[in-house]
Design a protein around this motif. Structure first.
Motif, PDB file in Angstrom:
ATOM      1  N   GLY A 129       0.813  -1.213   0.000  1.00 30.78           N
ATOM      2  CA  GLY A 129       0.000   0.000   0.000  1.00 30.78           C
ATOM      3  C   GLY A 129       0.845   1.259   0.000  1.00 30.78           C
ATOM      4  O   GLY A 129       0.546   2.231  -0.705  1.00 30.78           O
ATOM      5  N   THR A 130       1.912   1.251   0.783  1.00 32.29           N
ATOM      6  CA  THR A 130       2.812   2.410   0.813  1.00 32.29           C
ATOM      7  C   THR A 130       3.509   2.584  -0.521  1.00 32.29           C
ATOM      8  O   THR A 130       3.633   3.706  -1.031  1.00 32.29           O
ATOM      9  CB  THR A 130       3.850   2.265   1.941  1.00 32.29           C
ATOM     10  N   GLN A 131       3.953   1.488  -1.125  1.00 33.72           N
ATOM     11  CA  GLN A 131       4.610   1.588  -2.430  1.00 33.72           C
ATOM     12  C   GLN A 131       3.642   2.109  -3.492  1.00 33.72           C
ATOM     13  O   GLN A 131       4.021   2.958  -4.303  1.00 33.72           O
ATOM     14  CB  GLN A 131       5.179   0.232  -2.844  1.00 33.72           C
ATOM     15  N   ILE A 132       2.413   1.608  -3.474  1.00 34.75           N
ATOM     16  CA  ILE A 132       1.426   2.082  -4.458  1.00 34.75           C
ATOM     17  C   ILE A 132       1.127   3.557  -4.232  1.00 34.75           C
ATOM     18  O   ILE A 132       1.195   4.369  -5.158  1.00 34.75           O
ATOM     19  CB  ILE A 132       0.135   1.237  -4.395  1.00 34.75           C
ATOM     20  N   GLY A 133       0.810   3.919  -2.994  1.00 33.59           N
ATOM     21  CA  GLY A 133       0.441   5.304  -2.698  1.00 33.59           C
ATOM     22  C   GLY A 133       1.584   6.273  -2.921  1.00 33.59           C
ATOM     23  O   GLY A 133       1.432   7.289  -3.619  1.00 33.59           O
ATOM     24  N   ALA A 134       2.747   5.982  -2.340  1.00 33.74           N
ATOM     25  CA  ALA A 134       3.889   6.885  -2.480  1.00 33.74           C
ATOM     26  C   ALA A 134       4.362   6.945  -3.928  1.00 33.74           C
ATOM     27  O   ALA A 134       4.723   8.015  -4.433  1.00 33.74           O
ATOM     28  CB  ALA A 134       5.031   6.455  -1.563  1.00 33.74           C
ATOM     29  N   GLY A 135       4.343   5.809  -4.622  1.00 33.02           N
ATOM     30  CA  GLY A 135       4.765   5.788  -6.011  1.00 33.02           C
ATOM     31  C   GLY A 135       3.858   6.627  -6.902  1.00 33.02           C
ATOM     32  O   GLY A 135       4.333   7.409  -7.730  1.00 33.02           O
ATOM     33  N   LEU A 136       2.551   6.485  -6.717  1.00 30.64           N
ATOM     34  CA  LEU A 136       1.615   7.285  -7.523  1.00 30.64           C
ATOM     35  C   LEU A 136       1.716   8.767  -7.184  1.00 30.64           C
ATOM     36  O   LEU A 136       1.669   9.628  -8.073  1.00 30.64           O
ATOM     37  CB  LEU A 136       0.180   6.780  -7.342  1.00 30.64           C
ATOM     38  N   MET A 137       1.851   9.075  -5.882  1.00 33.40           N
ATOM     39  CA  MET A 137       2.013  10.481  -5.489  1.00 33.40           C
ATOM     40  C   MET A 137       3.287  11.068  -6.098  1.00 33.40           C
ATOM     41  O   MET A 137       3.280  12.212  -6.563  1.00 33.40           O
ATOM     42  CB  MET A 137       2.042  10.612  -3.963  1.00 33.40           C
ATOM     43  N   LEU A 138       4.361  10.288  -6.105  1.00 30.96           N
ATOM     44  CA  LEU A 138       5.614  10.754  -6.700  1.00 30.96           C
ATOM     45  C   LEU A 138       5.432  10.976  -8.197  1.00 30.96           C
ATOM     46  O   LEU A 138       5.850  12.001  -8.728  1.00 30.96           O
ATOM     47  CB  LEU A 138       6.709   9.719  -6.439  1.00 30.96           C
ATOM     48  N   ALA A 139       4.812  10.012  -8.881  1.00 30.13           N
ATOM     49  CA  ALA A 139       4.605  10.139 -10.328  1.00 30.13           C
ATOM     50  C   ALA A 139       3.775  11.376 -10.662  1.00 30.13           C
ATOM     51  O   ALA A 139       4.056  12.072 -11.641  1.00 30.13           O
ATOM     52  CB  ALA A 139       3.922   8.883 -10.875  1.00 30.13           C
ATOM     53  N   LEU A 140       2.775  11.661  -9.844  1.00 30.83           N
ATOM     54  CA  LEU A 140       1.911  12.819 -10.072  1.00 30.83           C
ATOM     55  C   LEU A 140       2.522  14.116  -9.571  1.00 30.83           C
ATOM     56  O   LEU A 140       2.044  15.198  -9.912  1.00 30.83           O
ATOM     57  CB  LEU A 140       0.556  12.600  -9.387  1.00 30.83           C
TER      58      LEU A 140
END
Length: 160
Positions: free
Chosen positions: A57-68
């Motif tokens: 969940g952290t990887q998905i959330g942080a990764g998407l936030m970083l990409a955006l």
């Protein structure tokens, strides 16, 4: 500069998010939540299922936030946290990834720190919200929270 930051954020962020998807599902070549659980238990962590959900969940959330480019210091901190845990797992194997070493987690930790230091650039959600230029004092906050949180997680959840 905006082009370089956009490219760095999108590529690193989506790879991190994709890695999280693999931990909790069968998508992108993942082994499902049972596989993620087995991976964490095999690496010596307690609470495999919850640990896999939290990490994925952290990887998905942080990764998407970083990409955006959304709340970039927070996203960078999340990336640094989960990758610090990964680095501690890979540490005994040495630096190089060809020997299952910590090279790749270290690179992702540095990317999280660099983006926390530079901000995401104008071509980001932070830019659209007027937050493209985070003050530099966010860098030590993000590093302490991310790396410190990752080390605390390792200490709390890893069996001796």
């Amino acid at each position: 500069m905006n082009t370089g930051l956009l490219l760095l954020r999108v590529v690193a962020g989506l790879l991190i998010a994709g890695h999280g998807v693999q931990k909790v599902s069968f998508r992108l070549g993942g082994s499902g939540l049972a596989g993620g659980t087995a991976e964490f238990r095999g690496d010596g962590f307690r609470g495999g299922r919850l640990t896999a959900l939290a990490a994925g969940g952290t990887q998905i959330g942080a990764g998407l936030m970083l990409a955006l480019g959304l709340l970039t210091p927070l996203a960078g901190s999340g990336v640094m946290g989960v990758m610090t845990v990964a680095l501690t797992v890979k540490w005994p194997h040495g630096l190089w990834v060809q020997h299952d070493g910590y090279e790749y987690p270290l690179v992702l930790i540095v990317i999280g720190a660099v983006l926390a230091a530079t901000g995401p650039g104008q071509w980001s959600l932070d830019g659209a919200l007027g937050l493209a230029h985070w003050p530099l004092w966010w860098l030590p906050v993000a590093v302490v929270a991310g790396v410190g949180g990752g080390l605390a997680t390792r200490l709390a959840l890893h069996r001796a």
